[in-house]
Design a protein around this motif. Sequence first.
Motif, PDB file in Angstrom:
ATOM      1  N   GLN A 225       0.829  -1.211   0.000  1.00 39.47           N
ATOM      2  CA  GLN A 225       0.000   0.000   0.000  1.00 39.47           C
ATOM      3  C   GLN A 225       0.853   1.248   0.000  1.00 39.47           C
ATOM      4  O   GLN A 225       0.600   2.185  -0.726  1.00 39.47           O
ATOM      5  N   LEU A 226       1.857   1.263   0.878  1.00 37.50           N
ATOM      6  CA  LEU A 226       2.756   2.410   0.914  1.00 37.50           C
ATOM      7  C   LEU A 226       4.038   2.054   1.653  1.00 37.50           C
ATOM      8  O   LEU A 226       4.094   1.036   2.349  1.00 37.50           O
ATOM      9  N   GLN A 247      -2.007  -5.084   3.591  1.00 34.78           N
ATOM     10  CA  GLN A 247      -2.855  -6.095   4.209  1.00 34.78           C
ATOM     11  C   GLN A 247      -2.616  -7.390   3.435  1.00 34.78           C
ATOM     12  O   GLN A 247      -2.731  -7.405   2.201  1.00 34.78           O
ATOM     13  N   SER A 288      -3.194  -6.722   8.636  1.00 36.89           N
ATOM     14  CA  SER A 288      -2.468  -5.547   8.147  1.00 36.89           C
ATOM     15  C   SER A 288      -1.154  -5.460   8.904  1.00 36.89           C
ATOM     16  O   SER A 288      -1.160  -5.385  10.137  1.00 36.89           O
ATOM     17  N   ARG A 301       4.359   1.656  -3.821  1.00 30.71           N
ATOM     18  CA  ARG A 301       2.936   1.307  -3.885  1.00 30.71           C
ATOM     19  C   ARG A 301       2.620   0.665  -5.228  1.00 30.71           C
ATOM     20  O   ARG A 301       3.069   1.130  -6.268  1.00 30.71           O
ATOM     21  N   LYS A 339      -7.880  -1.228 -11.761  1.00 25.88           N
ATOM     22  CA  LYS A 339      -7.314  -1.297 -10.415  1.00 25.88           C
ATOM     23  C   LYS A 339      -7.282  -2.754  -9.963  1.00 25.88           C
ATOM     24  O   LYS A 339      -8.321  -3.413  -9.896  1.00 25.88           O
TER      25      LYS A 339
ATOM     26  N   GLU B  24      -9.987  -4.196  13.024  1.00 26.65           N
ATOM     27  CA  GLU B  24      -8.811  -3.321  13.091  1.00 26.65           C
ATOM     28  C   GLU B  24      -8.027  -3.391  11.789  1.00 26.65           C
ATOM     29  O   GLU B  24      -7.633  -2.377  11.220  1.00 26.65           O
ATOM     30  N   SER B  25      -7.842  -4.607  11.305  1.00 27.21           N
ATOM     31  CA  SER B  25      -7.061  -4.784  10.090  1.00 27.21           C
ATOM     32  C   SER B  25      -7.739  -4.127   8.898  1.00 27.21           C
ATOM     33  O   SER B  25      -7.085  -3.486   8.063  1.00 27.21           O
ATOM     34  N   GLU B  26      -9.053  -4.261   8.819  1.00 27.36           N
ATOM     35  CA  GLU B  26      -9.787  -3.624   7.728  1.00 27.36           C
ATOM     36  C   GLU B  26      -9.655  -2.101   7.802  1.00 27.36           C
ATOM     37  O   GLU B  26      -9.404  -1.435   6.805  1.00 27.36           O
ATOM     38  N   VAL B  28      -7.316  -0.276   9.252  1.00 32.97           N
ATOM     39  CA  VAL B  28      -5.942   0.138   8.955  1.00 32.97           C
ATOM     40  C   VAL B  28      -5.719   0.140   7.440  1.00 32.97           C
ATOM     41  O   VAL B  28      -5.127   1.064   6.868  1.00 32.97           O
ATOM     42  N   HIS B  29      -6.231  -0.886   6.782  1.00 32.55           N
ATOM     43  CA  HIS B  29      -6.116  -0.955   5.321  1.00 32.55           C
ATOM     44  C   HIS B  29      -6.774   0.261   4.666  1.00 32.55           C
ATOM     45  O   HIS B  29      -6.203   0.891   3.767  1.00 32.55           O
ATOM     46  N   ILE B  30      -7.952   0.614   5.132  1.00 31.73           N
ATOM     47  CA  ILE B  30      -8.690   1.753   4.570  1.00 31.73           C
ATOM     48  C   ILE B  30      -7.902   3.055   4.772  1.00 31.73           C
ATOM     49  O   ILE B  30      -7.726   3.853   3.850  1.00 31.73           O
ATOM     50  N   ARG B  32      -4.726   3.488   5.273  1.00 30.98           N
ATOM     51  CA  ARG B  32      -3.506   3.513   4.449  1.00 30.98           C
ATOM     52  C   ARG B  32      -3.839   3.782   2.986  1.00 30.98           C
ATOM     53  O   ARG B  32      -3.087   4.468   2.287  1.00 30.98           O
ATOM     54  N   GLU B  33      -4.947   3.217   2.482  1.00 32.04           N
ATOM     55  CA  GLU B  33      -5.333   3.474   1.090  1.00 32.04           C
ATOM     56  C   GLU B  33      -5.518   4.966   0.853  1.00 32.04           C
ATOM     57  O   GLU B  33      -5.119   5.499  -0.175  1.00 32.04           O
ATOM     58  N   VAL B  35      -4.170   7.526   2.498  1.00 36.05           N
ATOM     59  CA  VAL B  35      -2.908   8.262   2.504  1.00 36.05           C
ATOM     60  C   VAL B  35      -2.131   7.997   1.219  1.00 36.05           C
ATOM     61  O   VAL B  35      -1.470   8.880   0.682  1.00 36.05           O
ATOM     62  N   ALA B  36      -2.258   6.785   0.683  1.00 43.57           N
ATOM     63  CA  ALA B  36      -1.531   6.470  -0.542  1.00 43.57           C
ATOM     64  C   ALA B  36      -2.142   7.142  -1.766  1.00 43.57           C
ATOM     65  O   ALA B  36      -1.443   7.474  -2.709  1.00 43.57           O
ATOM     66  N   ALA B  61      -1.621   2.504  12.032  1.00 42.81           N
ATOM     67  CA  ALA B  61      -1.452   2.251  10.600  1.00 42.81           C
ATOM     68  C   ALA B  61      -0.085   2.708  10.091  1.00 42.81           C
ATOM     69  O   ALA B  61       0.456   2.114   9.161  1.00 42.81           O
ATOM     70  N   ASN B 178     -12.195  -5.492  -1.667  1.00 43.12           N
ATOM     71  CA  ASN B 178     -11.677  -4.387  -0.855  1.00 43.12           C
ATOM     72  C   ASN B 178     -10.939  -3.392  -1.742  1.00 43.12           C
ATOM     73  O   ASN B 178      -9.942  -2.808  -1.364  1.00 43.12           O
ATOM     74  N   LEU B 179     -11.482  -3.222  -2.949  1.00 38.83           N
ATOM     75  CA  LEU B 179     -10.889  -2.304  -3.913  1.00 38.83           C
ATOM     76  C   LEU B 179     -11.646  -0.981  -3.852  1.00 38.83           C
ATOM     77  O   LEU B 179     -12.733  -0.855  -4.401  1.00 38.83           O
ATOM     78  N   TYR B 180     -11.094  -0.012  -3.153  1.00 35.89           N
ATOM     79  CA  TYR B 180     -11.783   1.263  -2.976  1.00 35.89           C
ATOM     80  C   TYR B 180     -11.416   2.218  -4.101  1.00 35.89           C
ATOM     81  O   TYR B 180     -10.250   2.311  -4.477  1.00 35.89           O
ATOM     82  N   SER B 196     -16.869   1.892   9.344  1.00 36.52           N
ATOM     83  CA  SER B 196     -18.166   1.506   8.777  1.00 36.52           C
ATOM     84  C   SER B 196     -18.722   0.218   9.372  1.00 36.52           C
ATOM     85  O   SER B 196     -19.896   0.126   9.684  1.00 36.52           O
TER      86      SER B 196
END
Lengths: 425, 311
Positions: A225-226, A247, A288, A301, A339, B24-26, B28-30, B32-33, B35-36, B61, B178-180, B196
């Motif tokens: 991710q980063l 993750q 994660s 990324r 994507k 928590e893992s979900e 954190v993933h969100i 980080r997405e 920020v990236a 995260a 989980n592709l946002y 959410s």
Amino acid sequence: MPTLLRLATAGSVDDGKSTLVGRLLYDSKSVLADQFDAVERVSRDRGLESADLALLTDGLRSEREQGITIDVAYRYFATAERSFILADCPGHVQYTRNTVTGASTADVVVLLVDVRKGVQEQTRRHLAVASLLRVPHVLVVVNKVDLVDYDEATYDQVAAQVQQTASSLGLSDVTTVPVSALVGDNVVEPSGRMPWYTGPTVLGLLERIEAVGAPHSEPLRFPVQLVIRPQSAADERFRDYRGYAGQIASGLVRVGDEVTVLPSGRTSTVAGIDTADGELTEAFAPQSVTLRLDDDVDISRGDLIVTSRSVPAVTQDVEGTVAWLAEHRLVPRTKVLLKHGTRTVQAMVQAIGGRLDLDEARLRAADSLELNDIGHVTLRLASGIAAEEYLHSRAGGSFLLVDAQEGTTLAAGMVGDALLATAAP
Amino acid sequence: MTVTDDAQPSAATEYRLDQLQWLESESVHIIREVVAEFERPVLLFSGGKDSVVMLHLATKAFWPAPVPFPVLHVDTGHNFPEVLAYRDATVERLGLRLEVASVQDYIDDGRLRERADGTRNPLQTQPLLDAIVEHRFDAVFGGGRRDEEKARAKERVFSLRDEFGQWDPRNQRPELWNLYNGRHRPGEHVRVFPLSNWTELDVWQYIGREGIELPSLYYAHKREVFERDGMLLSVGEFATPRAGETVSTRQVRYRTVGDMSCTGAVESDAADVTDVIAEVAATRVTERGATRADDRISEAAMEDRKKEGYF
Ligand SMILES: Nc1nc2c(ncn2[C@@H]2O[C@H](COP(=O)(O)OP(=O)(O)O)[C@@H](O)[C@H]2O)c(=O)[nH]1
């Protein structure tokens, strides 16, 4: 602490989906007093004798006005064993879009069938979508058995029909339950009115179903991710820190594992697995974490870290199945963004290989795709991705198509010929 | 699994996350997405428990790096002093930049007018949207949860807002796997809801497990209160009893913290997080139903506010 299971509901209008969901929420005591009061009040206003549990799930004003559900809504309920996230997918408007969305993250699809009607066109389509999206389990609720006097033979007939349709669509793990959502038979409490049925209730089944596959049976896939580089960190120890945050999409990683970074193909060894709670010796999907590698490889990324024991091919040519979700039609030579994991690349739709006829579960010739069509496409990418067959990996085989200008999500994509796999006898 | 060599994990280990670890893992993933993929994210931080948990997840995260975005507080001017003190201490401890959008300023210079019912929660929308434009924030983290309310149940994790900050519930992007999809045009922004899939009980259990500190008014304390519309309001500058409303000192706590003039306390002996978890698990009324006057106005109160650009 319980584990989580993700569900998606499906069914034709009036088969009793809202009633079933309302019942699950109510009988599992997930409905709070003020919510129930509101439902009772509205039920009375509408001249009903008892509270219509279906009202519990009406969300938006326009939905209440029209008496229909428009969009996927998420609901939460829990028992001592498990917590459930339920994607409540309306059956009519935007049906493909909603069921594909719900099914994409579901461990179980809960599909309603009216026992008086048996398998309908819609039922077949919903089963086809569950098969296409590789939902691990399907639970078919044969509803309204009170209206056929709890007759065993009628239920058996519908159950057999369901199984036959399901297996013709390549679905193996399908369970049926006779239910009256209205009365509550076999939803949470076993029914005394069907001595011939000795199986578990809907909730009993949901509590028992195995969640998706054990992580250690799949190869490691870690989309980066980063990059975490706390250069300015107050703490001396982290001045030279460089970690790759992500993750785990599938599999398991241990310190010392040999890994390959894609698309470059460079190899390295896992030096550390970090979390804010401390270092780990191993981690697994869907955790994660932040990985450190032995060598100073150039990673950013969109790269994918995989186990060197199983390295997927990187390709610029992708064959896939897409559910087209945009208003305008898809024609060949359309440029889009694709994507995949954390990587976004430019792509060109080279050709459309056909449209899936969900009723017959076979591919028909087509040179364009309309809203809510599912079809086969050939894509050419501006740079390579590690595309894996969706059939084998939901994480490695799923992608989105996005409109580069508008930013809208155009399609849900699955790598490979999911259609053939579905239609195979 | 029958074969075991060094490369294989032992079959005895159960590779399964429990519910809180999964959530928590979900989240954190969100985070980080965002920020990236975005240039100028901001996190809405009020000192309320959901925003506190969200900020805690953000620190996890990016560890060991600091949280790479500022926080924004839309200040109603009707805050509990404990909550403001908590907000400032937290921002200081984490070395974050705090932006404040003040409803009071808008009222003082006439851009907003006080409502007849005195409630300031609905007045937050304008200062929030102005702050987003002024700072050119393109992603705004909110602590909303889908279990809170009917309209929120339909909200996406990444929720696009048009150039007027509006939410169009009938025209939301489908959210797959989980592709946002965070793409947006200039002037548009995206609200992101990392919590959410959390329920109120999850939030409390997580606060307990992680040992997260909260403003003290979430726990039982003695307070001078009076009853209005079935709610217990705190006696103070922003809420004074009218004729016929009697004041008494009771053992209370808050389930949500917001505008003091319309946020009610509940009678409770829950003095620590363990007590609160037990209370929430046994509770029979939603947190909004119990403590938010503004959400009780109509069936669609939240939906209407969200469409206009509310949190
Ligand atoms: N007799 C009977 N009626 C049912 C049952 N389940 C639902 N219904 C009725 O069928 C109608 C449609 O139900 P609803 O839950 O709104 O269907 P949906 O459109 O699938 O959400 C309503 O009038 C329900 O009361 C059942 O098990 N038995």
